[in-house]
Design a protein around this motif. Structure first.
Motif, mmCIF file in Angstrom:
data_model
loop_
_atom_site.group_PDB
_atom_site.id
_atom_site.type_symbol
_atom_site.label_atom_id
_atom_site.label_comp_id
_atom_site.label_asym_id
_atom_site.label_seq_id
_atom_site.Cartn_x
_atom_site.Cartn_y
_atom_site.Cartn_z
ATOM 1 N N PHE A 15 39.305 40.658 26.056
ATOM 2 C CA PHE A 15 40.473 39.797 26.214
ATOM 3 C C PHE A 15 41.550 40.128 25.178
ATOM 4 O O PHE A 15 42.744 40.078 25.486
ATOM 5 N N ALA A 16 41.143 40.465 23.984
ATOM 6 C CA ALA A 16 42.119 40.872 22.977
ATOM 7 C C ALA A 16 42.849 42.132 23.435
ATOM 8 O O ALA A 16 44.071 42.257 23.270
ATOM 9 N N SER A 17 42.126 43.052 24.051
ATOM 10 C CA SER A 17 42.731 44.299 24.519
ATOM 11 C C SER A 17 43.682 44.065 25.682
ATOM 12 O O SER A 17 44.769 44.636 25.739
ATOM 13 N N LEU A 18 43.297 43.207 26.614
ATOM 14 C CA LEU A 18 44.160 42.999 27.774
ATOM 15 C C LEU A 18 45.428 42.232 27.399
ATOM 16 O O LEU A 18 46.499 42.470 27.969
ATOM 17 N N LYS A 19 45.326 41.319 26.434
ATOM 18 C CA LYS A 19 46.530 40.619 25.975
ATOM 19 C C LYS A 19 47.475 41.578 25.261
ATOM 20 O O LYS A 19 48.699 41.464 25.370
ATOM 21 N N SER A 20 46.914 42.515 24.533
ATOM 22 C CA SER A 20 47.735 43.521 23.862
ATOM 23 C C SER A 20 48.374 44.473 24.864
ATOM 24 O O SER A 20 49.501 44.925 24.678
ATOM 25 N N HIS A 21 47.647 44.765 25.931
ATOM 26 C CA HIS A 21 48.136 45.697 26.951
ATOM 27 C C HIS A 21 49.299 45.103 27.736
ATOM 28 O O HIS A 21 50.266 45.816 28.057
ATOM 29 N N TRP A 22 49.210 43.798 28.061
ATOM 30 C CA TRP A 22 50.255 43.122 28.836
ATOM 31 C C TRP A 22 50.716 41.866 28.100
ATOM 32 O O TRP A 22 50.433 40.737 28.523
ATOM 33 N N PRO A 23 51.428 41.993 27.009
ATOM 34 C CA PRO A 23 51.791 40.827 26.204
ATOM 35 C C PRO A 23 52.729 39.852 26.905
ATOM 36 O O PRO A 23 52.777 38.675 26.551
ATOM 37 N N SER A 24 53.485 40.321 27.896
ATOM 38 C CA SER A 24 54.471 39.441 28.544
ATOM 39 C C SER A 24 53.987 38.858 29.866
ATOM 40 O O SER A 24 54.708 38.074 30.487
ATOM 41 N N SER A 25 52.780 39.232 30.312
ATOM 42 C CA SER A 25 52.262 38.718 31.579
ATOM 43 C C SER A 25 51.333 37.535 31.319
ATOM 44 O O SER A 25 50.279 37.694 30.691
ATOM 45 N N PRO A 26 51.693 36.352 31.794
ATOM 46 C CA PRO A 26 50.831 35.185 31.558
ATOM 47 C C PRO A 26 49.567 35.250 32.404
ATOM 48 O O PRO A 26 49.617 35.560 33.593
ATOM 49 N N LEU A 27 48.440 34.976 31.781
ATOM 50 C CA LEU A 27 47.184 34.922 32.516
ATOM 51 C C LEU A 27 47.162 33.656 33.365
ATOM 52 O O LEU A 27 47.200 32.543 32.835
ATOM 53 N N ARG A 28 47.093 33.823 34.686
ATOM 54 C CA ARG A 28 47.141 32.680 35.585
ATOM 55 C C ARG A 28 45.882 32.495 36.426
ATOM 56 O O ARG A 28 45.583 31.395 36.858
ATOM 57 N N VAL A 29 45.142 33.572 36.676
ATOM 58 C CA VAL A 29 43.948 33.469 37.521
ATOM 59 C C VAL A 29 42.833 34.308 36.910
ATOM 60 O O VAL A 29 43.064 35.438 36.478
ATOM 61 N N ALA A 30 41.627 33.739 36.883
ATOM 62 C CA ALA A 30 40.473 34.450 36.347
ATOM 63 C C ALA A 30 39.277 34.230 37.258
ATOM 64 O O ALA A 30 39.052 33.116 37.753
ATOM 65 N N LEU A 31 38.512 35.280 37.474
ATOM 66 C CA LEU A 31 37.318 35.217 38.313
ATOM 67 C C LEU A 31 36.124 35.748 37.546
ATOM 68 O O LEU A 31 36.120 36.905 37.118
ATOM 69 N N PHE A 32 35.121 34.887 37.356
ATOM 70 C CA PHE A 32 33.862 35.362 36.778
ATOM 71 C C PHE A 32 32.931 35.703 37.929
ATOM 72 O O PHE A 32 32.364 34.824 38.582
ATOM 73 N N ASN A 33 32.779 36.998 38.161
ATOM 74 C CA ASN A 33 32.005 37.496 39.291
ATOM 75 C C ASN A 33 30.783 38.297 38.835
ATOM 76 O O ASN A 33 30.039 38.815 39.663
ATOM 77 N N ALA A 34 30.580 38.384 37.528
ATOM 78 C CA ALA A 34 29.426 39.119 37.006
ATOM 79 C C ALA A 34 28.143 38.351 37.310
ATOM 80 O O ALA A 34 28.155 37.121 37.435
ATOM 81 N N GLY A 35 27.055 39.061 37.421
ATOM 82 C CA GLY A 35 25.793 38.380 37.691
ATOM 83 C C GLY A 35 24.601 39.293 37.487
ATOM 84 O O GLY A 35 24.728 40.528 37.464
ATOM 85 N N TYR A 36 23.463 38.661 37.327
ATOM 86 C CA TYR A 36 22.198 39.396 37.209
ATOM 87 C C TYR A 36 21.177 38.673 38.074
ATOM 88 O O TYR A 36 20.942 37.476 37.884
ATOM 89 N N GLY A 37 20.611 39.380 39.037
ATOM 90 C CA GLY A 37 19.637 38.768 39.941
ATOM 91 C C GLY A 37 18.234 39.291 39.698
ATOM 92 O O GLY A 37 18.037 40.493 39.487
ATOM 93 N N ILE A 38 17.277 38.401 39.723
ATOM 94 C CA ILE A 38 15.880 38.784 39.610
ATOM 95 C C ILE A 38 15.079 37.957 40.610
ATOM 96 O O ILE A 38 15.138 36.731 40.597
ATOM 97 N N TRP A 39 14.407 38.638 41.527
ATOM 98 C CA TRP A 39 13.623 37.969 42.561
ATOM 99 C C TRP A 39 12.180 38.460 42.455
ATOM 100 O O TRP A 39 11.855 39.559 42.917
#
Length: 263
Positions: free
Chosen positions: A76-100
């Motif tokens: 997050f520190a890197s992405l804010k530095s990369h786009w300092p003028s773009s406001p973060l408006r949408v975030a998706l947590f799509n990571a996962g680990y499945g064990i069956w």
């Protein structure tokens, strides 16, 4: 299109054929800059190149070695530095680990990995996102994003699963962590809704059409039958719909399944 493009960040894109990548593609087309956070730099770079070729310099990658809180905070520190003028408006947590596995066959390491990825990483991701959302004023149509005048500071979405609402044989470790992420999302929705921050949880109830699912099933009839499997592009459209919702009628939880799914 305004020169100020809002920012969409997604954690978890797999090999680029599932929900995370499909949502990144749709939001890039909808006027957002796209920050891609995931393990596997090869797939990240391939998706970013695809998005940039289609719409200019709209995507950037922030690869992780793991989904630890420290790695997420650094991304997050890197992405804010990369786009300092773009406001973060949408975030998706799509990571996962499945064990069956049968309960007695599950190892301590597998339990820890499930909790670390599905719960601890979700906490860290949500914290980084909400710290940004709380700094923002309400989004306006002039930003060029999809929310327009929906009276919100931002939207945080968690991708869940059937296991988030009911356990089953072989899902003890998976369901325990998915229950946790559902509880987290509900708690955040109640706490941050008062600040016009929209938090939503999506129950994915069925098999998603991806390269992995196609190879595992090896079933041409299932792949061809649009009523029998979830399409990642259709899931992405539902996520965009959540972002567009007006604050007078927000959804906390949606459940998405194909028409012919047993439920």
């Amino acid at each position: 299109m305004s020169s100020v493009r809002p920012l969409f960040v997604v954690a978890g894109i797999g090999n680029g054929t599932g929900t995370g990548a499909a949502t990144a593609r749709l939001f890039a087309k909808s006027g957002y800059r796209v920050a891609l956070i995931s393990r596997g730099p090869e797939h990240l770079n391939k998706l970013a190149a695809e998005l940039n070729q289609a719409g200019g310099e709209v995507a950037a990658t922030f690869p992780l070695k793991d989904y630890t809180p420290a790695s997420i905070k650094s991304a997050f520190a890197s992405l804010k530095s990369h786009w300092p003028s773009s406001p973060l408006r949408v975030a998706l947590f799509n990571a996962g680990y499945g064990i069956w596995k049968p309960f007695l066959d599950i190892t301590e390491d597998e339990v820890r990995e499930s909790i670390d990825t599905n719960i601890v990483a979700a906490f860290a991701f949500a914290r980084a996102v909400l710290l940004e959302f709380t700094k923002l004023e309400l989004e306006t149509a002039s930003e060029g994003g999809a929310a327009g005048d929906a009276r919100k500071r931002g939207t945080l979405i968690f991708t869940g699963a059937t296991a988030a609402i009911r356990g089953n044989t072989l899902t003890s470790a998976f369901a325990a962590s998915k229950f946790g992420i559902r509880a987290l999302s509900q708690s955040l929705a109640k706490e941050f809704g008062k600040q016009n921050i929209h938090v939503a949880h999506s129950i994915i109830d069925g098999n998603i059409l991806t390269d992995r699912s196609k190879s595992h099933r090896n079933d041409a009839s299932w792949e061809a039958n649009q009523d029998a499997r979830l399409d990642p592009d259709a899931i992405a459209k539902s996520y965009l719909h959540l972002v567009k919702q007006d604050s007078s009628a927000w959804t906390w939880e949606i459940d998405l399944r194909p028409a012919h799914e047993k439920w």
